[in-house]
Structure formats: structure tokens, C-alpha cells
Design an enzyme around this catalytic site. Structure first.
Site, PDB file in Angstrom:
ATOM      1  CG  HIS A 136      37.372  35.126  40.511  1.00  0.00           C
ATOM      2  ND1 HIS A 136      37.213  35.270  41.875  1.00  0.00           N
ATOM      3  CD2 HIS A 136      36.830  36.238  39.950  1.00  0.00           C
ATOM      4  CE1 HIS A 136      36.605  36.422  42.130  1.00  0.00           C
ATOM      5  NE2 HIS A 136      36.362  37.021  40.978  1.00  0.00           N
ATOM      6  CD  GLU A 205      33.800  42.492  37.613  1.00  0.00           C
ATOM      7  OE1 GLU A 205      34.315  41.922  38.594  1.00  0.00           O
ATOM      8  OE2 GLU A 205      33.597  41.907  36.534  1.00  0.00           O
ATOM      9  CG  HIS A 208      37.374  41.407  40.535  1.00  0.00           C
ATOM     10  ND1 HIS A 208      37.134  40.169  40.001  1.00  0.00           N
ATOM     11  CD2 HIS A 208      38.716  41.587  40.438  1.00  0.00           C
ATOM     12  CE1 HIS A 208      38.272  39.628  39.600  1.00  0.00           C
ATOM     13  NE2 HIS A 208      39.242  40.471  39.859  1.00  0.00           N
TER      14      HIS A 208
END
Length: 237
Positions: A136, A205, A208
Site C-alpha cells: 500500500h 486477502e 486486496h
């Protein structure tokens, strides 16, 4: 280190720009800001991404509309400064300790290790090493879910950031219950529109997705080893 950290980064210098939130659904205020995450007064967070990643995200929204008119991709989180990554790692550790009915001073070494392993199963380490940036922090990763035509968040079977196996994308894949089969179908829909737009999904995930970072390159290379790619997005200050 994660397996994707072996991927070299050749920073392309693409700018980080604001996501046009009017074209998506969005949680407001931002979920980590509500917790007190230290975004500061900068102009790059939390709803910013690299320019090309936003273009891919718009493609994914268009693909979704072809299948489900008036549904929207909801942006949960996007660019995340290292300070916010550190805050969320620490917050998640503290929350996990509380969920176990313990306090920090009561933890045995084994309990502490077990909890940190659970935290880092979901959260990338807040590394300042230019060779191992959190996804991120590159501006190439985004956490998303879906909102239906009634404006309701689509049930994916677990909340974003949950530290459990339910976060794994295929957790409900082999379920024989109709309700949980719907969870898997929703996750597949999200994956389908995002992958069609050039993203790759984190194997651990369901929410994501990324383009251009090390994880994206590593996942591409796993599925297409004959045509390896490198990462074009490194950590942003």
C-alpha cells in the site's frame, strides 16, 4: 521477507493522484482515520493511487456495471504511508491481545509470538527498506469491496482486515450451504472484474488487489513464468 520481495523494483516515477471518489462508493470517514491513524496534513492520503492504477480501477468499475448495472466498487483503503502502516500493525496487535482476554504484560513469549504471526499474516511489515516496501505504500495497492444497487455493502462472508482464515479468498469455495456459496460468488465477482482490469489479488486477502507493485509482479510471474515482469512502483515518501 515475503516471496514477492525478491522482485526487483524499477521505479517509473508515475504520480500519485486523488481517486475520483464520485465514481465509486467510499466509506466516510476513512476507517483508519477513525481509529486515529497519523495521515498528517499531506495531500497524498488516504484516497490516492498511482495514475495508471486509477485507470485500471475505472476499467474494473465499467466491467462491474456491464454485469450489475448500478453496482459500485467501494474503496476501503488505497495509498498508505509507512507511519499509517506502523499504526495499523500496532493497533491490530493490541486488538488481538484484547480479543484473547489478555493484556500486554500478561503475554507469555509464545503467546506474543503467536499473535505477531497472526498480525503479519494479514499486515505487511512497515519496512523502510526501499527493496521491501509494504504494497500500500507504493500507491499500487487498493482494498475494495462491492456495493449493490440499493447502496448496501455486499456480504463477502468476513470483514476486511479480519485476522482469520475466513479472509482467504477461497475459504468458502467448497461450501455446500447456499448462504456461504453466495459469499464465494461475491468474492469471485470482485476478483473477475478486478483481474479483467489488470489487477492481481493477494492470495491471503479477498479484498486486496494491486497493479505494478512487487506482489503484482510476483503473482504474474507465478502464472506466466515464460514472460516475467518486474515491479514499476516502489515506496513513496
Amino acid at each position: 521477507m515475503r516471496p514477492y520481495h525478491q522482485i526487483p523494483i524499477f521505479e517509473c516515477g508515475e504520480p500519485l493522484i486523488k481517486i475520483p471518489l464520485e465514481l465509486f462508493a467510499v466509506e466516510s470517514p476513512h476507517p483508519y482515520e477513525k481509529l486515529g491513524a497519523p495521515y498528517g496534513d499531506g495531500d497524498r492520503s488516504p484516497y490516492y493511487l498511482r495514475q495508471s492504477v486509477i485507470e485500471n480501477l475505472l476499467q474494473a468499475q465499467n466491467y462491474l456495471n456491464l454485469l450489475h448495472p448500478n453496482w459500485h466498487i467501494q474503496i476501503f483503503d488505497a495509498y498508505r504511508p509507512i507511519a499509517v502502516q506502523q499504526f495499523m500493525v500496532d493497533y491490530s496487535f493490541t486488538q488481538a491481545v484484547r480479543d484473547r482476554g489478555l493484556t500486554n504484560v500478561e503475554l507469555s513469549p509464545n503467546q506474543r509470538q503467536e499473535i505477531w504471526e497472526a498480525v503479519y499474516a494479514i499486515w505487511a511489515a512497515p519496512s523502510l527498506d526501499a527493496k521491501t516496501p509494504p504494497p500500500h505504500s507504493t500507491g499500487g495497492a487498493v482494498d475494495v469491496t462491492l456495493v449493490d444497487d440499493a447502496g448496501q455493502i455486499v456480504n463477502m462472508g468476513s470483514p476486511i482486515d479480519e485476522m482469520s482464515e475466513r479472509s482467504h479468498p477461497d475459504y468458502y469455495a467448497n461450501s455446500d450451504r447456499s448462504e456461504t456459496q453466495k459469499y464465494h460468488a461475491h468474492r469471485q465477482l470482485l476478483q473477475d472484474v478486478m483481474l479483467k482490469a489488470g489487477f492481481q489479488r493477494n492470495p491471503r486477502e479477498w479484498w486486496h488487489f494491486s497493479v505494478g507493485d512487487q506482489m503484482w509482479a510476483w503473482l504474474n510471474n507465478q502464472s506466466n513464468p515464460a514472460n516475467p515482469v518486474t515491479a514499476r512502483y516502489g515506496r513513496l515518501a
